[in-house]
Design a protein around this motif. Structure first.
Motif, PDB file in Angstrom:
ATOM      1  N   ASP A   1      41.348  -1.731 -51.411  1.00 33.51           N
ATOM      2  CA  ASP A   1      41.609  -1.222 -52.749  1.00 33.51           C
ATOM      3  C   ASP A   1      42.325   0.127 -52.657  1.00 33.51           C
ATOM      4  N   THR A   2      43.616   0.156 -53.042  1.00 40.31           N
ATOM      5  CA  THR A   2      44.373   1.419 -52.935  1.00 40.31           C
ATOM      6  C   THR A   2      44.494   2.122 -54.299  1.00 40.31           C
ATOM      7  N   THR A   3      43.611   1.756 -55.229  1.00 41.30           N
ATOM      8  CA  THR A   3      43.661   2.391 -56.552  1.00 41.30           C
ATOM      9  C   THR A   3      43.643   3.911 -56.406  1.00 41.30           C
TER      10      THR A   3
ATOM     11  N   ASP B   1      47.743   0.598 -42.765  1.00 40.43           N
ATOM     12  CA  ASP B   1      46.562   0.359 -41.918  1.00 40.43           C
ATOM     13  C   ASP B   1      46.107  -1.097 -42.044  1.00 40.43           C
ATOM     14  N   ALA B   2      46.083  -1.593 -43.288  1.00 41.84           N
ATOM     15  CA  ALA B   2      45.625  -2.973 -43.504  1.00 41.84           C
ATOM     16  C   ALA B   2      46.572  -3.954 -42.822  1.00 41.84           C
ATOM     17  N   ALA B   3      47.886  -3.678 -42.898  1.00 38.25           N
ATOM     18  CA  ALA B   3      48.872  -4.578 -42.290  1.00 38.25           C
ATOM     19  C   ALA B   3      48.731  -4.590 -40.769  1.00 38.25           C
TER      20      ALA B   3
ATOM     21  N   PHE C   1      50.330  12.296 -54.282  1.00 44.77           N
ATOM     22  CA  PHE C   1      49.320  12.020 -53.238  1.00 44.77           C
ATOM     23  C   PHE C   1      48.749  10.600 -53.396  1.00 44.77           C
ATOM     24  N   GLY C   2      48.664  10.108 -54.652  1.00 44.78           N
ATOM     25  CA  GLY C   2      48.073   8.778 -54.886  1.00 44.78           C
ATOM     26  C   GLY C   2      48.908   7.683 -54.242  1.00 44.78           C
ATOM     27  N   VAL C   3      50.230   7.824 -54.353  1.00 45.12           N
ATOM     28  CA  VAL C   3      51.129   6.822 -53.771  1.00 45.12           C
ATOM     29  C   VAL C   3      51.123   6.946 -52.245  1.00 45.12           C
TER      30      VAL C   3
ATOM     31  N   LEU D   1      50.152   3.947 -49.700  1.00 45.72           N
ATOM     32  CA  LEU D   1      51.058   3.496 -48.632  1.00 45.72           C
ATOM     33  C   LEU D   1      50.350   3.519 -47.273  1.00 45.72           C
ATOM     34  N   ARG D   2      49.605   4.614 -47.039  1.00 45.61           N
ATOM     35  CA  ARG D   2      48.870   4.725 -45.757  1.00 45.61           C
ATOM     36  C   ARG D   2      47.877   3.584 -45.608  1.00 45.61           C
TER      37      ARG D   2
END
Ligand code: SF4
Length: 294
Positions: free
Chosen positions: A92-94, A24-26, A13-15, A19-20
């Motif tokens: 921050d996707t930590t 969204d940021a892109a 789920f973390g990965v 990715l999501r």
């Protein structure tokens, strides 16, 4: 030839969350990823198609975009703040479970414990974990414990993707080396890693050959490969189905498939399909004997 997929395998789920958030940021505008989002070259290639640029977490100035992304492996507060202070907008996707490890270490240090992290000192997650605590030591093997300064109280956590058994063995060895000291251990090995490791153990009970799918520099993928070998299986680690080699297989063989937490679902699907094709084309024993002239 029978092909069995591990009960728990592949992307965690973390990965998926990372990715999501990156997608969204892109979509919002040009962004630079500070390091690898996860250790999988196919994911890197996919992100490049979205226009995501590449920078380095520990090199301020390596991003020409205002938006920057911290990977699922996390970062030290020091690095995160440095990027914010230079005017970057930080996504921050930590992973929340990496954050939990950061919090556990901070609590131990506040409580007066000498910080010890079990993991690979060069891994980006570990560099982030110790980045705010210059006194922290990283250990991976029992021999590394000799380098620890003597302390009355040790506070131990681990990199989230380390095999739990190795971690517990090291904690025990530390206690034995310092019988007068208090050793407080917080288990920060993440749940998806534990699930994949125990599912692999089950798989190894019935399979002889294990195919591990994932990035070559992915720590948890490598740990799965090593564990399969320790359980007595022949293990082949691949990034892509095209690396499967028909000579690894034979009729009647029990083949298991697992994948690291950064492996895309479609890669696992493609590997299984490719294996089915190999299985369907394995020579009949009679044909093989006649080819060999027996
Ligand atoms: S492997 Fe564990 S810590 Fe790493 S992203 Fe997945 S859930 Fe999070």
């Amino acid at each position: 030839m029978n092909i069995t997929l591990a009960k728990h395998h592949g992307m965690c789920f973390g990965v998926r969350q990372a990715l999501r958030s990156t997608h969204d940021a892109a979509k919002r505008g040009p962004v630079t990823l500070l390091g690898q989002l996860v250790h999988n070259p196919l994911v890197d290639a996919h992100l490049r198609t979205l226009g995501v640029q590449q920078g380095e977490l520990d090199r301020l100035g390596s991003a020409s975009t205002q938006g920057v992304i911290i990977s699922a492996h996390g970062a030290s507060d020091r690095d995160r703040s440095a990027w914010k202070q230079t005017g970057h907008q930080v996504t921050d996707t930590t992973c929340p479970l990496v954050r939990k490890a950061h919090d556990a270490l901070a609590t131990l240090v506040e409580g007066g414990y000498f910080p010890v992290v079990i993991g690979q000192s060069t891994h980006v997650e570990v560099r982030g974990l110790v980045g705010d605590f210059p006194q922290a030591r990283v250990v991976l093997e029992e021999g590394d414990l000799d380098q620890l300064p003597h302390h009355r109280r040790y506070g131990v956590i681990s990199q989230t993707t380390q095999p739990l058994l190795r971690v517990l063995r090291l904690v025990e060895a530390l206690k034995q080396q310092h019988p007068q000291s208090e050793v407080r251990f917080v288990d920060t090995v993440c749940h998806p890693t534990k699930q994949r490791q125990s599912a692999l153990e089950d798989l190894c009970r019935r399979c002889t050959v294990i195919i591990v799918v994932g990035g070559r520099n992915s720590n948890n993928t490598r740990q799965l490969t090593e564990a399969a070998r320790q359980f007595g299986c022949t293990a082949h680690q691949i990034e892509h189905p095209s690396e499967l080699n028909a000579t690894w297989f034979s009729r009647g063989l029990e083949v298991g498939v697992t994948a690291g937490t950064s492996t895309l679902d479609e890669t696992v699907r493609d590997v299984v399909e490719h294996l089915k094709m190999i299985a369907a084309n394995l020579p009949q024993p009679g044909i093989l004997s006649s080819m060999l002239g027996r």
